[in-house]
Write a protein that holds these residues in place. Sequence first.
Motif, PDB file in Angstrom:
ATOM      1  N   ARG A  59       0.827  -1.204   0.000  1.00 26.55           N
ATOM      2  CA  ARG A  59       0.000   0.000   0.000  1.00 26.55           C
ATOM      3  C   ARG A  59       0.861   1.254   0.000  1.00 26.55           C
ATOM      4  N   ILE A  60       1.895   1.268   0.817  1.00 27.09           N
ATOM      5  CA  ILE A  60       2.765   2.435   0.907  1.00 27.09           C
ATOM      6  C   ILE A  60       3.580   2.607  -0.370  1.00 27.09           C
ATOM      7  N   VAL A  61       4.113   1.500  -0.903  1.00 23.85           N
ATOM      8  CA  VAL A  61       4.912   1.572  -2.125  1.00 23.85           C
ATOM      9  C   VAL A  61       4.057   2.061  -3.293  1.00 23.85           C
ATOM     10  N   ALA A  62       2.808   1.605  -3.366  1.00 22.10           N
ATOM     11  CA  ALA A  62       1.926   2.029  -4.459  1.00 22.10           C
ATOM     12  C   ALA A  62       1.694   3.540  -4.434  1.00 22.10           C
ATOM     13  N   GLU A  63       1.752   4.124  -3.240  1.00 20.01           N
ATOM     14  CA  GLU A  63       1.556   5.566  -3.118  1.00 20.01           C
ATOM     15  C   GLU A  63       2.801   6.356  -3.500  1.00 20.01           C
ATOM     16  N   ASP A  64       3.990   5.709  -3.428  1.00 20.74           N
ATOM     17  CA  ASP A  64       5.241   6.449  -3.616  1.00 20.74           C
ATOM     18  C   ASP A  64       6.343   5.472  -4.030  1.00 20.74           C
ATOM     19  N   GLU A  65       6.235   4.913  -5.235  1.00 19.78           N
ATOM     20  CA  GLU A  65       7.117   3.821  -5.633  1.00 19.78           C
ATOM     21  C   GLU A  65       8.592   4.199  -5.583  1.00 19.78           C
ATOM     22  N   PHE A  66       8.932   5.410  -6.024  1.00 20.64           N
ATOM     23  CA  PHE A  66      10.337   5.796  -6.131  1.00 20.64           C
ATOM     24  C   PHE A  66      10.776   6.737  -5.005  1.00 20.64           C
ATOM     25  N   GLU A  67      10.012   6.760  -3.923  1.00 14.91           N
ATOM     26  CA  GLU A  67      10.341   7.539  -2.730  1.00 14.91           C
ATOM     27  C   GLU A  67      10.571   9.016  -3.073  1.00 14.91           C
ATOM     28  N   THR A  68       9.618   9.585  -3.810  1.00 15.18           N
ATOM     29  CA  THR A  68       9.727  10.986  -4.211  1.00 15.18           C
ATOM     30  C   THR A  68       8.870  11.917  -3.371  1.00 15.18           C
ATOM     31  N   THR A  69       7.790  11.407  -2.801  1.00 16.34           N
ATOM     32  CA  THR A  69       6.892  12.265  -2.015  1.00 16.34           C
ATOM     33  C   THR A  69       7.174  12.210  -0.527  1.00 16.34           C
ATOM     34  N   GLY A  70       7.928  11.218  -0.109  1.00 12.13           N
ATOM     35  CA  GLY A  70       8.222  11.064   1.311  1.00 12.13           C
ATOM     36  C   GLY A  70       7.408   9.985   1.983  1.00 12.13           C
ATOM     37  N   ARG A  71       6.318   9.557   1.343  1.00 10.23           N
ATOM     38  CA  ARG A  71       5.468   8.538   1.960  1.00 10.23           C
ATOM     39  C   ARG A  71       6.224   7.223   2.130  1.00 10.23           C
ATOM     40  N   ARG A  72       6.940   6.795   1.076  1.00  5.87           N
ATOM     41  CA  ARG A  72       7.663   5.532   1.166  1.00  5.87           C
ATOM     42  C   ARG A  72       8.786   5.602   2.197  1.00  5.87           C
ATOM     43  N   ALA A  73       9.287   6.791   2.448  1.00  2.10           N
ATOM     44  CA  ALA A  73      10.369   6.933   3.429  1.00  2.10           C
ATOM     45  C   ALA A  73       9.968   6.424   4.805  1.00  2.10           C
ATOM     46  N   LEU A  74       8.657   6.385   5.087  1.00 11.32           N
ATOM     47  CA  LEU A  74       8.200   5.884   6.385  1.00 11.32           C
ATOM     48  C   LEU A  74       8.649   4.446   6.626  1.00 11.32           C
ATOM     49  N   ARG A  78      28.498  10.440  12.420  1.00  9.37           N
ATOM     50  CA  ARG A  78      29.332  10.499  11.214  1.00  9.37           C
ATOM     51  C   ARG A  78      28.957   9.396  10.227  1.00  9.37           C
ATOM     52  N   HIS A  79      28.598   8.231  10.748  1.00 13.34           N
ATOM     53  CA  HIS A  79      28.110   7.176   9.848  1.00 13.34           C
ATOM     54  C   HIS A  79      26.829   7.626   9.159  1.00 13.34           C
ATOM     55  N   MET A  80      25.990   8.339   9.879  1.00 13.15           N
ATOM     56  CA  MET A  80      24.710   8.786   9.317  1.00 13.15           C
ATOM     57  C   MET A  80      24.897   9.767   8.167  1.00 13.15           C
ATOM     58  N   LEU A  81      26.003  10.474   8.145  1.00 12.89           N
ATOM     59  CA  LEU A  81      26.245  11.465   7.088  1.00 12.89           C
ATOM     60  C   LEU A  81      26.375  10.824   5.718  1.00 12.89           C
ATOM     61  N   HIS A  82      26.606   9.498   5.695  1.00  9.32           N
ATOM     62  CA  HIS A  82      26.675   8.778   4.426  1.00  9.32           C
ATOM     63  C   HIS A  82      25.322   8.202   4.027  1.00  9.32           C
ATOM     64  N   ASP A  83      24.297   8.490   4.829  1.00  9.99           N
ATOM     65  CA  ASP A  83      22.967   7.947   4.556  1.00  9.99           C
ATOM     66  C   ASP A  83      22.473   8.454   3.203  1.00  9.99           C
ATOM     67  N   LYS A  84      21.864   7.555   2.405  1.00  9.64           N
ATOM     68  CA  LYS A  84      21.392   7.938   1.068  1.00  9.64           C
ATOM     69  C   LYS A  84      20.230   8.920   1.127  1.00  9.64           C
ATOM     70  N   LYS A  85      19.652   9.132   2.310  1.00  5.27           N
ATOM     71  CA  LYS A  85      18.534  10.079   2.427  1.00  5.27           C
ATOM     72  C   LYS A  85      19.004  11.510   2.655  1.00  5.27           C
ATOM     73  N   MET A  86      20.319  11.720   2.721  1.00  7.34           N
ATOM     74  CA  MET A  86      20.830  13.091   2.867  1.00  7.34           C
ATOM     75  C   MET A  86      20.301  13.959   1.728  1.00  7.34           C
ATOM     76  N   THR A 143       4.121   7.682  12.869  1.00  7.65           N
ATOM     77  CA  THR A 143       5.463   8.027  12.402  1.00  7.65           C
ATOM     78  C   THR A 143       5.384   9.135  11.358  1.00  7.65           C
ATOM     79  N   TYR A 144       6.366  10.042  11.409  1.00  2.21           N
ATOM     80  CA  TYR A 144       6.416  11.113  10.411  1.00  2.21           C
ATOM     81  C   TYR A 144       7.874  11.441  10.102  1.00  2.21           C
ATOM     82  N   LEU A 145       8.088  12.179   9.010  1.00  2.00           N
ATOM     83  CA  LEU A 145       9.429  12.548   8.564  1.00  2.00           C
ATOM     84  C   LEU A 145       9.753  13.945   9.047  1.00  2.00           C
ATOM     85  N   ASP A 146      10.797  14.058   9.852  1.00  2.00           N
ATOM     86  CA  ASP A 146      11.217  15.346  10.412  1.00  2.00           C
ATOM     87  C   ASP A 146      12.510  15.776   9.714  1.00  2.00           C
TER      88      ASP A 146
END
Length: 334
Positions: free
Chosen positions: A192-207, A286-294, A310-313
């Motif tokens: 359900r979540i992936v269908a709303e945001d397949e390529f993680e562009t809106t932030g929904r899939r990031a949840l 410092r490990h987090m700085l390499h996160d692909k979500k930067m 849950t929400y994205l801050d």
Amino acid sequence: MPIVTDANVHAAWGDVVEASLRDNGHEPHWRILPPGEKTKSWDELAATVNWLLGLEVERGDHIIALGGGVIGDLTGFCAAILKRGCGFIQVPTTLLAQVDSSVGGKTAINTPAGKNLVGAFHQPALVLADLSTLETLPPREMLAGYAEVVKYGLIDDADFFAWCESNGAKMIASDSALREYAVSHSVAAKARIVAEDEFETTGRRALLNLGHTFGHALEAETGFSDALLHGEAVALGMVLAARYSARKGLMARASAERVARHVGEVGLPASLAALRLECDGADLVRHMLHDKKMDAGTLPFLLMKGIGKTYLDKEVSLDDVAAFLDEELVREPA
């Protein structure tokens, strides 16, 4: 038909798959890799692609990924880049892969800079989750997969988290009906979540990454080794996300400790101090700085306003996160 798997899965299920394919007119070709996170590497990616090219795999063919998340991620990425995209079939054999990594089309390998930093979105043609494969899964791997089940309750389904509290231990132990419900409910939630945001562009899939920013940092600090499995890191990452949310006044402390209590009661890591890491909070950040979500020099965090909320801050201070982690590194387990 090319099949990529690891040595443990091949020993348990290789003969069954071999016989099934041959009985239906297919000739299996096996690539058997070492088990473990280190298989998701540049070297194995190149070697597997070259093996597939040697088999003269065509774009219309399908490559079978038989195994857990590591095999699924590596094989899916090979399929994504081979001849600009070949078909592949996910046959997940771990709970973690059945409820999470086999669904949604994310494929990747790890690099020295961090986890899953090189990859592609490439949807499988089919996901075949046979629950009987869980019967040969080591207890630690079963527990690690359970972290991804709990995640769906924490994201946006408080009732499912309550179901986990009541049924999780029995499901992990052996109850087949509970396993079927857990897998089907989790897959439906992810789809359900992936269908709303397949390529993680809106932030929904990031949840779906709840617990992963903290967790990936812990995996990096422990060298992507068996010292801390991915699911174990995610479980502890969710506890840290809950406690950090409570520290910021977003979530009741009692709710955060409810998360920690359930994670700990089923046997997953719920205490950062218990890992006895030789680092401080700044090292983990410092490990987090390499996160692909930067994004534009900032790192979004998945936090909670309550269980199932849950929400994205995007305005989290990394200095504050480091200070919080320093506290958790010495916090006595409850």
